[in-house]
Design a protein around this motif. Sequence first.
Motif, PDB file in Angstrom:
ATOM      1  N   THR A 144       1.065  -1.102  -0.418  1.00 16.30           N
ATOM      2  CA  THR A 144      -0.685   0.267  -0.125  1.00 16.30           C
ATOM      3  C   THR A 144       0.912   1.436   0.108  1.00 16.30           C
ATOM      4  O   THR A 144       1.537   1.474   0.729  1.00 16.30           O
ATOM      5  CB  THR A 144      -1.108   0.601   1.475  1.00 16.30           C
ATOM      6  N   GLU A 145       1.024   1.841  -1.372  1.00 21.80           N
ATOM      7  CA  GLU A 145       1.488   2.830  -1.195  1.00 21.80           C
ATOM      8  C   GLU A 145       0.859   4.441  -1.074  1.00 21.80           C
ATOM      9  O   GLU A 145      -0.268   4.704  -1.849  1.00 21.80           O
ATOM     10  CB  GLU A 145       2.244   2.928  -2.513  1.00 21.80           C
ATOM     11  N   LEU A 146       1.440   5.598  -0.392  1.00 22.07           N
ATOM     12  CA  LEU A 146       1.232   6.949  -0.425  1.00 22.07           C
ATOM     13  C   LEU A 146       1.003   7.461  -1.598  1.00 22.07           C
ATOM     14  O   LEU A 146       1.911   8.018  -1.948  1.00 22.07           O
ATOM     15  CB  LEU A 146       0.871   7.580   0.873  1.00 22.07           C
ATOM     16  N   LEU A 147       0.273   8.108  -2.315  1.00 26.21           N
ATOM     17  CA  LEU A 147       0.350   8.447  -3.855  1.00 26.21           C
ATOM     18  C   LEU A 147       0.407  10.233  -3.599  1.00 26.21           C
ATOM     19  O   LEU A 147       1.615  11.000  -4.074  1.00 26.21           O
ATOM     20  CB  LEU A 147      -0.671   8.438  -4.743  1.00 26.21           C
ATOM     21  N   THR A 148      -0.237  10.767  -3.001  1.00 26.70           N
ATOM     22  CA  THR A 148      -1.011  12.048  -2.665  1.00 26.70           C
ATOM     23  C   THR A 148      -1.232  12.946  -1.223  1.00 26.70           C
ATOM     24  O   THR A 148      -2.618  11.759  -1.004  1.00 26.70           O
ATOM     25  CB  THR A 148      -1.282  13.128  -3.220  1.00 26.70           C
ATOM     26  N   GLU A 149      -1.009  13.291  -0.535  1.00 27.97           N
ATOM     27  CA  GLU A 149      -1.859  13.638   0.487  1.00 27.97           C
ATOM     28  C   GLU A 149      -2.031  15.829   0.269  1.00 27.97           C
ATOM     29  O   GLU A 149      -2.761  16.048   1.449  1.00 27.97           O
ATOM     30  CB  GLU A 149      -1.671  13.351   2.362  1.00 27.97           C
ATOM     31  N   GLU A 150      -1.799  16.132  -0.446  1.00 24.63           N
ATOM     32  CA  GLU A 150      -2.159  17.577  -0.156  1.00 24.63           C
ATOM     33  C   GLU A 150      -1.909  17.994  -1.530  1.00 24.63           C
ATOM     34  O   GLU A 150      -1.749  17.787  -2.847  1.00 24.63           O
ATOM     35  CB  GLU A 150      -0.798  18.325   0.903  1.00 24.63           C
ATOM     36  N   ALA A 151      -2.250  19.342  -2.170  1.00 25.11           N
ATOM     37  CA  ALA A 151      -2.177  20.196  -3.071  1.00 25.11           C
ATOM     38  C   ALA A 151      -1.747  21.617  -3.109  1.00 25.11           C
ATOM     39  O   ALA A 151      -2.653  21.979  -2.229  1.00 25.11           O
ATOM     40  CB  ALA A 151      -3.259  19.550  -3.792  1.00 25.11           C
ATOM     41  N   GLU A 152      -1.048  21.924  -3.218  1.00 26.38           N
ATOM     42  CA  GLU A 152      -0.592  23.437  -3.323  1.00 26.38           C
ATOM     43  C   GLU A 152      -0.246  23.841  -1.560  1.00 26.38           C
ATOM     44  O   GLU A 152      -0.964  25.319  -1.036  1.00 26.38           O
ATOM     45  CB  GLU A 152      -2.097  24.176  -3.702  1.00 26.38           C
ATOM     46  N   GLY A 153      -0.141  22.804  -0.676  1.00 26.04           N
ATOM     47  CA  GLY A 153       0.737  22.972   0.364  1.00 26.04           C
ATOM     48  C   GLY A 153      -0.949  22.587   1.661  1.00 26.04           C
ATOM     49  O   GLY A 153      -1.170  23.310   2.684  1.00 26.04           O
ATOM     50  N   VAL A 154      -1.866  22.427   0.933  1.00 28.39           N
ATOM     51  CA  VAL A 154      -2.995  22.577   1.149  1.00 28.39           C
ATOM     52  C   VAL A 154      -3.156  20.974   1.154  1.00 28.39           C
ATOM     53  O   VAL A 154      -3.477  19.629   0.748  1.00 28.39           O
ATOM     54  CB  VAL A 154      -4.269  22.833   1.012  1.00 28.39           C
ATOM     55  N   ARG A 155      -3.805  20.487   3.109  1.00 31.47           N
ATOM     56  CA  ARG A 155      -3.249  19.020   3.327  1.00 31.47           C
ATOM     57  C   ARG A 155      -4.952  19.065   2.533  1.00 31.47           C
ATOM     58  O   ARG A 155      -6.346  19.240   3.226  1.00 31.47           O
ATOM     59  CB  ARG A 155      -3.308  18.830   4.690  1.00 31.47           C
ATOM     60  N   PHE A 156      -4.988  17.073   1.814  1.00 33.53           N
ATOM     61  CA  PHE A 156      -6.495  16.997   2.268  1.00 33.53           C
ATOM     62  C   PHE A 156      -7.339  17.039   3.325  1.00 33.53           C
ATOM     63  O   PHE A 156      -6.778  16.159   4.164  1.00 33.53           O
ATOM     64  CB  PHE A 156      -6.693  15.797   1.106  1.00 33.53           C
ATOM     65  N   LYS A 157      -8.427  16.994   3.697  1.00 35.30           N
ATOM     66  CA  LYS A 157      -9.478  16.935   4.718  1.00 35.30           C
ATOM     67  C   LYS A 157     -10.122  15.511   4.386  1.00 35.30           C
ATOM     68  O   LYS A 157     -10.944  14.693   5.289  1.00 35.30           O
ATOM     69  CB  LYS A 157      -9.882  17.800   5.116  1.00 35.30           C
ATOM     70  N   LEU A 158     -10.846  15.353   3.487  1.00 35.49           N
ATOM     71  CA  LEU A 158     -12.068  14.240   3.025  1.00 35.49           C
ATOM     72  C   LEU A 158     -11.807  14.100   1.686  1.00 35.49           C
ATOM     73  O   LEU A 158     -12.324  14.007   1.133  1.00 35.49           O
ATOM     74  CB  LEU A 158     -13.392  15.054   3.602  1.00 35.49           C
ATOM     75  N   THR A 159     -10.194  13.096   1.186  1.00 30.97           N
ATOM     76  CA  THR A 159     -10.527  12.468   0.505  1.00 30.97           C
ATOM     77  C   THR A 159     -11.732  11.637  -0.319  1.00 30.97           C
ATOM     78  O   THR A 159     -12.047  10.781   0.813  1.00 30.97           O
ATOM     79  CB  THR A 159      -9.218  11.642  -0.043  1.00 30.97           C
ATOM     80  N   ASP A 160     -12.261  11.635  -1.108  1.00 33.38           N
ATOM     81  CA  ASP A 160     -13.543  11.388  -1.663  1.00 33.38           C
ATOM     82  C   ASP A 160     -14.051   9.537  -2.955  1.00 33.38           C
ATOM     83  O   ASP A 160     -14.300   9.072  -2.417  1.00 33.38           O
ATOM     84  CB  ASP A 160     -14.263  12.601  -1.670  1.00 33.38           C
TER      85      ASP A 160
END
Length: 369
Positions: A144-160
């Motif tokens: 299991t690999e984390l691909l991405t958890e943020e964009a433009e310096g803003v973390r995702f709060k609710l990846t849907d």
Amino acid sequence: MPLLISSRFLFFSTIVLLVSIALYRLDTFDPAHLPPDSLVSYTSSIPPLLNDQFLTGAEFIGVGLLNSPEDIAYHQDSGLIYTGCVDGWVKRVSVYDSANDSVIEDWVNTGGRPLGIAFGIHGEVIVADAYKGLLNISGDGKKTELLTEEAEGVRFKLTDAVVVADNGVMYFTDASYKYSLHQFSFDILEGKPNGRLMSFDPTTRVTRVLLRDLYFANGVSMSPDQTHIIFCETPIRRCSKYYINGGRVEVFIDGLPGYPDNIRYDGDGHYWIAMPSRVTTLWKLTMKYPFLRKLTAMVAKYGYEPMIMEDAGVMQVDLDGNPIAYYHDRRHTHVTTGVKIGNYLYCGSLLHSHIMRLDLLKYHAHKKL
């Protein structure tokens, strides 16, 4: 004595009223007005075919073994259904002619809350995990690999939700960069556009924000010609097109009779839009007036959910967003996904402990009288 009782009642009523006003003013929750067109219901969004007894004839798969299977993805080669549950498990479901013969397998636990599920171009399982971010599960569940958890310096709060294009690029939503999954009702009640539509390129490892200021960005689906994405915005009851080349946005369908969650393409010229609840009178009034949404949020902070969901269902629309059929039932709630596999419609849920299945040939929608 009657006068004394009336005086006491008036006194305590006044105290309660004053305290309530004070609490209301001190509460920092600040709802906004929703776009006026989002509060309107259009007859154009009502399909000609209807099955308003969705539960009649329904079968239940994995009863007690699937804890809130929110999204459903069907792997055609293996014949397996993949779904994410509230306990963190991505489960695999083998479905047979009899729902009672279905086999449920605990496959991979993400340690979060897997919501959207799609398949990568190399056989990977891509998961939009509400708490973790965008995940890639490969090696038959061994990695299991984390691909991405943020964009433009803003973390995702609710990846849907997530969908994968033929070139491997992943398109996904962060329903809210302000509220997490267990706070999602506050995002909807706030009435502010905290959602984003994004892409992740596995070759460059770049995460791009394609659209921002979306109202609880939810389900996503790729068009069959790969030119655009359909995405849903739940509180404003609208699904829109995002054109990959040029970034143009246009309305796909709006004024829906319920609040859209996931949208799935069936490979046969139709999209299926799941709606966890219809627009009840209470929902209509609350969404119209910010002060009612503030009161609702204040009550919800004490663990009581006053917004009752009812009459959930799934709508079938064509490639141009024209409604074809609507399967719903007043007795049912929290339908989050509708996936057509063969002659069956499989439905995920944010509440129930099973996947619901309906034979569309036996229990098809009819013309409205």
